[in-house]
Motif scaffolding. Structure first.
Motif, PDB file in Angstrom:
ATOM      1  N   GLU A   1       0.772  -1.278   0.166  1.00  0.00           N
ATOM      2  CA  GLU A   1       0.044   0.001   0.049  1.00  0.00           C
ATOM      3  C   GLU A   1       0.691   1.326  -0.085  1.00  0.00           C
ATOM      4  O   GLU A   1       0.573   2.417  -0.787  1.00  0.00           O
ATOM      5  CB  GLU A   1      -0.885  -0.021   1.214  1.00  0.00           C
ATOM      6  CG  GLU A   1      -1.864  -1.037   1.087  1.00  0.00           C
ATOM      7  CD  GLU A   1      -3.243  -0.428   0.342  1.00  0.00           C
ATOM      8  OE1 GLU A   1      -3.288   0.475  -0.397  1.00  0.00           O
ATOM      9  OE2 GLU A   1      -4.124  -1.270   0.359  1.00  0.00           O
TER      10      GLU A   1
ATOM     11  N   GLY B   1       0.952   4.121  -2.942  1.00  0.00           N
ATOM     12  CA  GLY B   1       0.416   5.306  -2.834  1.00  0.00           C
ATOM     13  C   GLY B   1      -0.987   5.529  -2.433  1.00  0.00           C
ATOM     14  O   GLY B   1      -1.549   4.638  -2.702  1.00  0.00           O
ATOM     15  N   PRO B   2      -1.473   6.675  -1.847  1.00  0.00           N
ATOM     16  CA  PRO B   2      -2.769   6.994  -1.459  1.00  0.00           C
ATOM     17  C   PRO B   2      -3.739   6.796  -2.493  1.00  0.00           C
ATOM     18  O   PRO B   2      -4.949   6.519  -2.425  1.00  0.00           O
ATOM     19  CB  PRO B   2      -2.740   8.233  -0.850  1.00  0.00           C
ATOM     20  CG  PRO B   2      -1.527   8.862  -1.124  1.00  0.00           C
ATOM     21  CD  PRO B   2      -0.424   7.841  -1.800  1.00  0.00           C
ATOM     22  N   SER B   3      -3.541   7.260  -3.880  1.00  0.00           N
ATOM     23  CA  SER B   3      -4.557   7.321  -4.918  1.00  0.00           C
ATOM     24  C   SER B   3      -4.766   5.961  -5.418  1.00  0.00           C
ATOM     25  O   SER B   3      -6.034   5.619  -6.004  1.00  0.00           O
ATOM     26  CB  SER B   3      -4.113   8.020  -6.036  1.00  0.00           C
ATOM     27  OG  SER B   3      -2.824   7.733  -6.563  1.00  0.00           O
TER      28      SER B   3
ATOM     29  N   SER C   1      -5.792   3.128  -3.887  1.00  0.00           N
ATOM     30  CA  SER C   1      -7.133   2.483  -3.340  1.00  0.00           C
ATOM     31  C   SER C   1      -8.356   3.371  -3.677  1.00  0.00           C
ATOM     32  O   SER C   1      -9.412   2.617  -3.789  1.00  0.00           O
ATOM     33  CB  SER C   1      -7.213   2.614  -2.015  1.00  0.00           C
ATOM     34  OG  SER C   1      -7.020   4.096  -1.316  1.00  0.00           O
ATOM     35  N   HIS C   2      -8.143   4.362  -4.764  1.00  0.00           N
ATOM     36  CA  HIS C   2      -9.440   4.956  -5.111  1.00  0.00           C
ATOM     37  C   HIS C   2      -9.588   4.455  -6.695  1.00  0.00           C
ATOM     38  O   HIS C   2     -10.352   5.111  -7.302  1.00  0.00           O
ATOM     39  CB  HIS C   2      -9.251   6.464  -4.916  1.00  0.00           C
ATOM     40  CG  HIS C   2      -9.268   6.780  -3.364  1.00  0.00           C
ATOM     41  ND1 HIS C   2     -10.206   6.690  -2.826  1.00  0.00           N
ATOM     42  CD2 HIS C   2      -8.122   7.506  -2.794  1.00  0.00           C
ATOM     43  CE1 HIS C   2      -9.975   7.305  -1.563  1.00  0.00           C
ATOM     44  NE2 HIS C   2      -8.515   7.630  -1.448  1.00  0.00           N
TER      45      HIS C   2
END
Length: 64
Positions: free
Chosen positions: A54, A58-60, A62-63
């Motif tokens: 994860e 990076g944070p994007s 999961s979207h």
């Protein structure tokens, strides 16, 4: 140790590459997509942790 002596590909690098390949297939409509299930399966297959994968994605991710 020179950079030529380093391993050519880490398990984490492989997991990231596979994640992106599977995501591309899903975007083309070739497979269903479940981010969490994909990350868990790749982590188990490669021996990396879900958290490591994860973090690299990076944070994007999961979207997606």
């Amino acid at each position: 140790m020179s950079k030529d002596d380093a391993m050519p590909d880490s398990s984490l690098d492989y997991a990231v590459r596979e994640y992106r390949r599977l995501l591309d297939e899903a975007r083309r409509g070739e497979r269903p997509w479940d981010h969490s299930a994909t990350v868990r399966a790749l982590a188990e297959k490669t021996g990396v942790t879900v958290e490591e994968l994860e973090a690299r994605l990076g944070p994007s991710a999961s979207h997606s």
